[in-house]
Design a protein around this motif. Structure first.
Motif, PDB file in Angstrom:
ATOM      1  N   ALA A  89       0.836  -1.210   0.000  1.00 13.66           N
ATOM      2  CA  ALA A  89       0.000   0.000   0.000  1.00 13.66           C
ATOM      3  C   ALA A  89       0.865   1.253   0.000  1.00 13.66           C
ATOM      4  N   MET A  90       2.069   1.161   0.531  1.00 10.91           N
ATOM      5  CA  MET A  90       2.989   2.300   0.588  1.00 10.91           C
ATOM      6  C   MET A  90       3.308   2.836  -0.796  1.00 10.91           C
ATOM      7  N   PHE A  91       3.370   1.946  -1.792  1.00 12.62           N
ATOM      8  CA  PHE A  91       3.781   2.331  -3.140  1.00 12.62           C
ATOM      9  C   PHE A  91       2.622   2.436  -4.130  1.00 12.62           C
ATOM     10  N   ARG A  92       1.398   2.350  -3.637  1.00 13.40           N
ATOM     11  CA  ARG A  92       0.234   2.472  -4.516  1.00 13.40           C
ATOM     12  C   ARG A  92      -0.171   3.940  -4.628  1.00 13.40           C
ATOM     13  N   SER A  93      -0.240   4.457  -5.835  1.00 10.18           N
ATOM     14  CA  SER A  93      -0.571   5.874  -6.015  1.00 10.18           C
ATOM     15  C   SER A  93      -2.021   6.191  -5.638  1.00 10.18           C
ATOM     16  N   ASP A  94      -2.881   5.170  -5.597  1.00 12.03           N
ATOM     17  CA  ASP A  94      -4.294   5.415  -5.278  1.00 12.03           C
ATOM     18  C   ASP A  94      -4.598   5.454  -3.782  1.00 12.03           C
ATOM     19  N   ILE A  95      -3.775   4.797  -2.952  1.00 12.77           N
ATOM     20  CA  ILE A  95      -4.110   4.726  -1.525  1.00 12.77           C
ATOM     21  C   ILE A  95      -2.950   5.034  -0.580  1.00 12.77           C
ATOM     22  N   SER A  96      -1.759   5.279  -1.095  1.00 16.49           N
ATOM     23  CA  SER A  96      -0.600   5.475  -0.223  1.00 16.49           C
ATOM     24  C   SER A  96      -0.762   6.706   0.654  1.00 16.49           C
ATOM     25  N   PRO A  97      -0.621   6.528   1.971  1.00 17.14           N
ATOM     26  CA  PRO A  97      -0.679   7.693   2.869  1.00 17.14           C
ATOM     27  C   PRO A  97       0.613   8.517   2.836  1.00 17.14           C
ATOM     28  N   VAL A  98       1.646   8.003   2.152  1.00 23.48           N
ATOM     29  CA  VAL A  98       2.947   8.690   2.125  1.00 23.48           C
ATOM     30  C   VAL A  98       3.424   8.940   0.700  1.00 23.48           C
ATOM     31  N   GLY A  99       2.526   8.904  -0.251  1.00 23.16           N
ATOM     32  CA  GLY A  99       2.890   9.052  -1.658  1.00 23.16           C
ATOM     33  C   GLY A  99       3.623  10.336  -1.980  1.00 23.16           C
TER      34      GLY A  99
END
Length: 161
Positions: A89-99
């Motif tokens: 999830a860290m690297f997902r552009s749709d859901i990352s809280p730290v994108g």
């Protein structure tokens, strides 16, 4: 490697009666005696395997601290964050809280690499029924756990975020 012959001190005749000839010792030398030794590159890999934002921030904070320290010491370093399991999830552009933070971090730390577990990605895509959109610069590796093993075998320091 350069070898240099150095003569041994002459033994006292009283100690070695009948000694004939000279003795020499081979000493190994790198040939770089006048140069400053080159610092080894510091290599650190962080594993993120949870979708907990706090843990993701720990990995980011660690990468920043490594960067600050070795930049100040003018020593080479490389940092990689490997995301697997729920950590992708860290690297997902749709859901990352730290994108957004990761985008800035990649610009600030040129030696930063981001690796996502391909197996975890495939499982998530099958579950959700669509391809996962990734943050720019993320490299998908076949298995995150194998990536961690390979980096550690190459001398990388491992940190679980």
């Amino acid at each position: 490697m350069h070898f240099e012959l150095k003569p041994m001190p002459r033994p006292r005749r009283s100690l070695l009666k009948g000694f004939v000839g000279g003795v020499a010792i081979l000493t190994a030398s790198s040939g770089h005696t006048k140069e400053k030794p080159i610092s080894p590159i510091h290599r650190v890999v962080f594993q993120v395997d949870s979708n907990d934002e706090t843990l993701m921030k720990h990995a980011i904070s660690g990468a920043v601290n490594i960067s600050r320290n070795y930049d100040q010491l003018n020593e080479p370093y490389a940092v990689e964050i490997v995301a697997n399991a729920a950590g992708i999830a860290m690297f997902r552009s749709d859901i990352s809280p730290v994108g957004e933070t990761l985008s800035m971090l990649r610009k600030a730390i040129p030696t930063l690499s981001l690796s996502m577990c391909g197996s975890s990605k495939t499982i998530a895509e099958q579950k959700e029924g669509h391809e996962l959109p990734l943050i720019d610069g993320v490299v998908v590796v076949p298995f995150g756990i194998v990536r961690l093993v390979e980096l550690q075998e190459k001398g990388w320091s491992y940190i679980h975020a």
